[in-house]
Write an enzyme that holds these catalytic residues in place. Structure first.
Site, PDB file in Angstrom:
ATOM      1  CE  LYS A  80      -4.413  -1.502   0.571  1.00 62.05           C
ATOM      2  NZ  LYS A  80      -5.527  -2.032   0.939  1.00 62.05           N
ATOM      3  CE  LYS A 107      -6.415  -8.259  -1.704  1.00 57.69           C
ATOM      4  NZ  LYS A 107      -7.370  -7.915  -0.662  1.00 57.69           N
ATOM      5  CE  LYS A 147     -13.493  -3.379  -0.990  1.00 54.66           C
ATOM      6  NZ  LYS A 147     -13.224  -3.114   0.416  1.00 54.66           N
TER       7      LYS A 147
HETATM    8  P1  ATP Z   1      -9.360  -4.362  -1.276  1.00 51.10           P
HETATM    9  O1  ATP Z   1     -10.358  -5.169  -2.045  1.00 51.10           O
HETATM   10  O2  ATP Z   1      -9.361  -2.903  -1.583  1.00 51.10           O
HETATM   11  O3  ATP Z   1      -7.993  -4.977  -1.183  1.00 51.10           O
HETATM   12  P2  ATP Z   1      -9.536  -5.179   1.380  1.00 51.10           P
HETATM   13  O4  ATP Z   1      -8.751  -6.412   1.174  1.00 51.10           O
HETATM   14  O5  ATP Z   1      -8.991  -4.160   2.291  1.00 51.10           O
HETATM   15  O6  ATP Z   1      -9.963  -4.414   0.121  1.00 51.10           O
HETATM   16  P3  ATP Z   1     -11.687  -5.593   3.121  1.00 51.10           P
HETATM   17  O7  ATP Z   1     -13.021  -5.121   2.745  1.00 51.10           O
HETATM   18  O8  ATP Z   1     -11.024  -4.932   4.215  1.00 51.10           O
HETATM   19  O9  ATP Z   1     -10.927  -5.637   1.776  1.00 51.10           O
HETATM   20  O10 ATP Z   1     -11.623  -7.141   3.362  1.00 51.10           O
HETATM   21  C1  ATP Z   1     -12.583  -7.808   4.068  1.00 51.10           C
HETATM   22  C2  ATP Z   1     -12.259  -9.269   4.098  1.00 51.10           C
HETATM   23  O11 ATP Z   1     -12.273  -9.809   2.772  1.00 51.10           O
HETATM   24  C3  ATP Z   1     -10.870  -9.600   4.668  1.00 51.10           C
HETATM   25  O12 ATP Z   1     -10.998 -10.702   5.528  1.00 51.10           O
HETATM   26  C4  ATP Z   1     -10.056  -9.968   3.471  1.00 51.10           C
HETATM   27  O13 ATP Z   1      -9.039 -10.904   3.776  1.00 51.10           O
HETATM   28  C5  ATP Z   1     -11.097 -10.590   2.547  1.00 51.10           C
HETATM   29  N1  ATP Z   1     -10.734 -10.471   1.133  1.00 51.10           N
HETATM   30  C6  ATP Z   1     -10.465  -9.331   0.461  1.00 51.10           C
HETATM   31  N2  ATP Z   1     -10.147  -9.605  -0.827  1.00 51.10           N
HETATM   32  C7  ATP Z   1     -10.215 -10.956  -0.967  1.00 51.10           C
HETATM   33  C8  ATP Z   1      -9.991 -11.866  -2.066  1.00 51.10           C
HETATM   34  N3  ATP Z   1      -9.649 -11.423  -3.258  1.00 51.10           N
HETATM   35  N4  ATP Z   1     -10.158 -13.188  -1.843  1.00 51.10           N
HETATM   36  C9  ATP Z   1     -10.516 -13.652  -0.624  1.00 51.10           C
HETATM   37  N5  ATP Z   1     -10.731 -12.861   0.448  1.00 51.10           N
HETATM   38  C10 ATP Z   1     -10.588 -11.522   0.294  1.00 51.10           C
END
Ligand code: ATP
Ligand code: LTN
Length: 325
Positions: free
Chosen positions: A110, A192, A195
């Site tokens: 990040k 991954k 968003k």
């Molecule tokens: P971003 O999508 O921007 O990376 P983030 O990872 O910060 O957002 P959060 O909304 O904080 O997303 O994540 C909520 C939960 O979803 C966390 O437990 C995270 O590990 C899980 N998660 C996020 N992206 C994935 C993915 N691609 N596959 C599986 N689990 C995910």
């Protein structure tokens, strides 16, 4: 067992969040004491619009309720309503070396993405996450794979604290789904689904049927035409097969058999149809809940009241052990 997890209110939730985290929460609440938190203090560690934050919190709450989070079974609240999270984070910051924070993958990624000088809040993010978990003496933390390292750091903090001040915290353990812990981007199956990767790379839970179809048909696939799970040689199709398997509850083998002799286009059309069907109930419930502002407020206020009692009890013990009272 005590379960704790958090979700950042940072815009639209996608099927990666659902398969990696939300789905586990919904299952775990049936058998454990669960506490789920909308972590707004984490959301402000990356650039955000203050005018949008309250709406994002409400949207996240609605999506979780629409997905099946049951406020009768779980405690559900907003992090900043319980000041003990920030207070404990400050105290835990005094026992964790800066070096441990600097080696966190999320911080490295990040801070590189942001380019501008990274803020202390981003570096300290895992301390606040540890405080969230330890404040409620959680034993199990359901998250996606990307958050595993942070849960391990929370364990390390608990271990250090217990050694220094006497047994205070439970040792939390990460809970990863067997399949779906890391759903990959539709545009780059080596990264991954996130968003931050752009709208084309994820399916949001509230995407329209038309958008779902377009995104799936445009998803990056691999050379060849066989529908076969092979992470090394076919990361694109393997990711789509994982998504298909989790939403259809069919095994990878069954799906491969079903699509034997068929091409990518047929498979993608079926996957789009499956997602449209499975995501429809979210949209219906989301619409219903969006009209019930008071009901939503009542749930989050009620959750905060229950969480407060637990948080105060841990803080009292921590303050005593540290010699602050
Ligand atoms: P971003 O999508 O921007 O990376 P983030 O990872 O910060 O957002 P959060 O909304 O904080 O997303 O994540 C909520 C939960 O979803 C966390 O437990 C995270 O590990 C899980 N998660 C996020 N992206 C994935 C993915 N691609 N596959 C599986 N689990 C995910
Ligand atoms: N960092 C997590 C969100 C989060 C969390 C937590 C998850 C904040 N505090 C405590 C589990 C337990 C993320 O998903 N980005």
């Amino acid at each position: 067992m005590k379960v704790f997890s958090g979700i950042r209110p940072s815009g639209q939730l996608h099927i990666g969040n659902y398969l990696g985290a939300m789905r586990q929460w919904i299952k775990l609440q049936e058998i454990h004491d669960c506490i789920f938190c909308i972590v707004d203090l984490h959301a402000i560690t990356t650039p955000y619009d203050p005018g949008e934050l309250q709406k994002n919190i409400t949207d996240a709450a609605i999506i979780y309720l629409a997905a099946g989070l049951d406020p009768e079974k779980s405690i559900f609240f907003v992090q900043s309503n319980i000041e003990e999270h920030s207070e404990l984070a400050w105290l835990l910051g005094t026992i964790i070396p800066v070096g441990d924070l600097l080696r966190m993958t999320q911080y490295k990624e990040k801070s590189q993405e942001l380019r501008k000088s990274p803020k202390a809040g981003l570096l300290n993010y895992p301390i606040l996450m540890a405080a969230d978990i330890l404040l409620y003496q959680a034993e199990l933390v359901p998250v996606g794979k990307d958050q595993q390292q942070h849960v391990e750091l929370a364990r390390e903090i608990a271990r250090k604290f217990n050694r220094k001040f006497g047994k205070t915290f439970e040792m939390p353990e990460v809970f990863l789904p067997k399949m779906g812990a890391k759903i990959m981007s539709l545009q780059n199956p080596r990264k991954k689904m996130a968003k931050s990767e752009g709208k084309e790379s994820y399916i949001a839970l509230l995407d329209s049927s038309k958008t779902i179809k377009e995104k799936i048909m445009k998803a990056v696939t691999d050379p060849g035409k066989e529908i076969k799970y092979d992470l090394q040689r076919k990361p694109g199709i393997s990711n789509l097969l994982t998504i298909y398997s989790l939403f259809s509850e069919k095994s990878l083998k069954e799906i491969e058999k079903e699509f034997k002799g068929k091409g990518y286009e047929d498979f993608k059309k079926s996957l789009a149809q499956l997602l449209i069907e499975k995501l429809e109930p979210f949209k219906t419930k989301q619409k219903e809940l969006s009209k019930k502002e008071e009901y939503l407020e009542k749930i989050l206020d009620g959750g905060a009241k229950k969480a407060k009692v637990l948080a105060q009890s841990t803080m009292k013990e921590v303050s005593q052990k540290m010699g602050l009272i």
